[in-house]
Design an enzyme around this catalytic site. Sequence first.
Site, PDB file in Angstrom:
ATOM      1  N   ASP A  72       3.768  -4.380   8.691  1.00  0.00           N
ATOM      2  CA  ASP A  72       4.717  -5.167   9.469  1.00  0.00           C
ATOM      3  C   ASP A  72       4.387  -6.646   9.316  1.00  0.00           C
ATOM      4  OD1 ASP A  72       2.216  -4.685  10.871  1.00  0.00           O
ATOM      5  OD2 ASP A  72       3.074  -6.034  12.364  1.00  0.00           O
ATOM      6  N   GLU A  98      -5.862   7.798   1.419  1.00  0.00           N
ATOM      7  CA  GLU A  98      -5.353   6.812   2.386  1.00  0.00           C
ATOM      8  C   GLU A  98      -6.531   6.048   2.976  1.00  0.00           C
ATOM      9  OE1 GLU A  98      -2.547   6.264   6.356  1.00  0.00           O
ATOM     10  OE2 GLU A  98      -3.632   8.146   6.104  1.00  0.00           O
ATOM     11  N   TYR A 124       1.574   3.067  13.603  1.00  0.00           N
ATOM     12  CA  TYR A 124       1.915   1.633  13.709  1.00  0.00           C
ATOM     13  C   TYR A 124       3.357   1.385  13.285  1.00  0.00           C
ATOM     14  CZ  TYR A 124      -2.483  -0.499  15.081  1.00  0.00           C
ATOM     15  OH  TYR A 124      -3.580  -0.915  15.803  1.00  0.00           O
ATOM     16  N   ASP A 138      -5.494  -3.925   8.470  1.00  0.00           N
ATOM     17  CA  ASP A 138      -5.779  -5.120   9.264  1.00  0.00           C
ATOM     18  C   ASP A 138      -5.462  -6.360   8.419  1.00  0.00           C
ATOM     19  OD1 ASP A 138      -6.633  -3.508  11.334  1.00  0.00           O
ATOM     20  OD2 ASP A 138      -8.711  -3.478  10.638  1.00  0.00           O
TER      21      ASP A 138
HETATM   22  N1  SAM Z   1      -2.850   3.421   9.158  1.00  0.00           N
HETATM   23  C1  SAM Z   1      -2.697   3.564  10.594  1.00  0.00           C
HETATM   24  C2  SAM Z   1      -1.276   3.304  10.992  1.00  0.00           C
HETATM   25  O1  SAM Z   1      -0.518   2.763  10.178  1.00  0.00           O
HETATM   26  O2  SAM Z   1      -0.882   3.666  12.109  1.00  0.00           O
HETATM   27  C3  SAM Z   1      -3.677   2.662  11.348  1.00  0.00           C
HETATM   28  C4  SAM Z   1      -3.504   1.191  11.185  1.00  0.00           C
HETATM   29  S1  SAM Z   1      -4.761   0.244  12.017  1.00  0.00           S
HETATM   30  C5  SAM Z   1      -4.086  -1.341  12.151  1.00  0.00           C
HETATM   31  C6  SAM Z   1      -5.965  -0.003  10.727  1.00  0.00           C
HETATM   32  C7  SAM Z   1      -6.999   1.119  10.671  1.00  0.00           C
HETATM   33  O3  SAM Z   1      -7.827   0.910   9.529  1.00  0.00           O
HETATM   34  C8  SAM Z   1      -7.929   1.157  11.888  1.00  0.00           C
HETATM   35  O4  SAM Z   1      -7.963   2.473  12.399  1.00  0.00           O
HETATM   36  C9  SAM Z   1      -9.284   0.706  11.317  1.00  0.00           C
HETATM   37  O5  SAM Z   1     -10.369   1.310  12.000  1.00  0.00           O
HETATM   38  C10 SAM Z   1      -9.177   1.135   9.870  1.00  0.00           C
HETATM   39  N2  SAM Z   1      -9.984   0.321   8.941  1.00  0.00           N
HETATM   40  C11 SAM Z   1      -9.999  -1.023   8.859  1.00  0.00           C
HETATM   41  N3  SAM Z   1     -10.837  -1.448   7.891  1.00  0.00           N
HETATM   42  C12 SAM Z   1     -11.360  -0.322   7.327  1.00  0.00           C
HETATM   43  C13 SAM Z   1     -12.296  -0.094   6.291  1.00  0.00           C
HETATM   44  N4  SAM Z   1     -12.868  -1.114   5.637  1.00  0.00           N
HETATM   45  N5  SAM Z   1     -12.618   1.169   5.974  1.00  0.00           N
HETATM   46  C14 SAM Z   1     -12.052   2.216   6.658  1.00  0.00           C
HETATM   47  N6  SAM Z   1     -11.156   2.058   7.661  1.00  0.00           N
HETATM   48  C15 SAM Z   1     -10.808   0.812   7.994  1.00  0.00           C
END
Ligand code: SAM
Length: 212
Positions: A154, A44, A193, A118
């Site tokens: 989403d 993941e 999320y 993101d």
């Molecule tokens: N997957 C979780 C959820 O659905 O509740 C978290 C979603 S959150 C919007 C996106 C997560 O991805 C954040 O915790 C961020 O720090 C992590 N993230 C973003 N870019 C990343 C990268 N290049 N490598 C590792 N983690 C990353």
Amino acid sequence: MRQRHRPWADDFLRDNTGLIIPEAEEKKGRWKEVFGNNNPIHLEIGTGKGQFIAGMAEKNPDVNFIGIELAKSIIVMAGSKVKEAGLDNVLLLHVDAADLQGLFAENEISAIYLNFSDPWPKKRHAKRRLTFPTFLEQYEHILQPGGEITLKTDNQGLFEYSLVSFSEFGLKLQDVHLDLHSIEDPENVMTEYEEKFSAKGQPIYRCRAVFA
Ligand code: SAM
């Protein structure tokens, strides 16, 4: 995801090196050895606070899960969750997903999950999206033949972009849902999320993309 200062984060990382693996690149090609069994490994990317990976690991004890999370203050939340649940089929890596080929050997991974990644809506940031072709190249390398990517979001813009990106890369799209929660799917494990957005009545998009 909002990052908070967690003063205990450094201590947690230092005390739990069997769970949040330091110098992970040294384990490249040896992850099954690290888990101590031959089970398939699912990855993941952007694990957040760990609700999904902990839920999946509980439901699928014959699968090993690796979660990658960039933010220190967030990965320790995931670590606490996994530790509390006593799961021995989860490992976490506090790294950026930018260099997956430095972490995993060819064909070492069986499936990849991208949950609420993101969206990077500005065009000039497109290459940061986890479904940009440079990421797909890495996924293709580390996934075994027939390996699949499951994307949940989403964000309509990211979803549409990803469908096009997957198709242009030659991936086969399966199970494309425009409102995942309108169907009963007992296999679906909700992320933090996902719970938040679906509680607000927003549709959740999901698709699976398979390397032919
Ligand atoms: N997957 C979780 C959820 O659905 O509740 C978290 C979603 S959150 C919007 C996106 C997560 O991805 C954040 O915790 C961020 O720090 C992590 N993230 C973003 N870019 C990343 C990268 N290049 N490598 C590792 N983690 C990353």
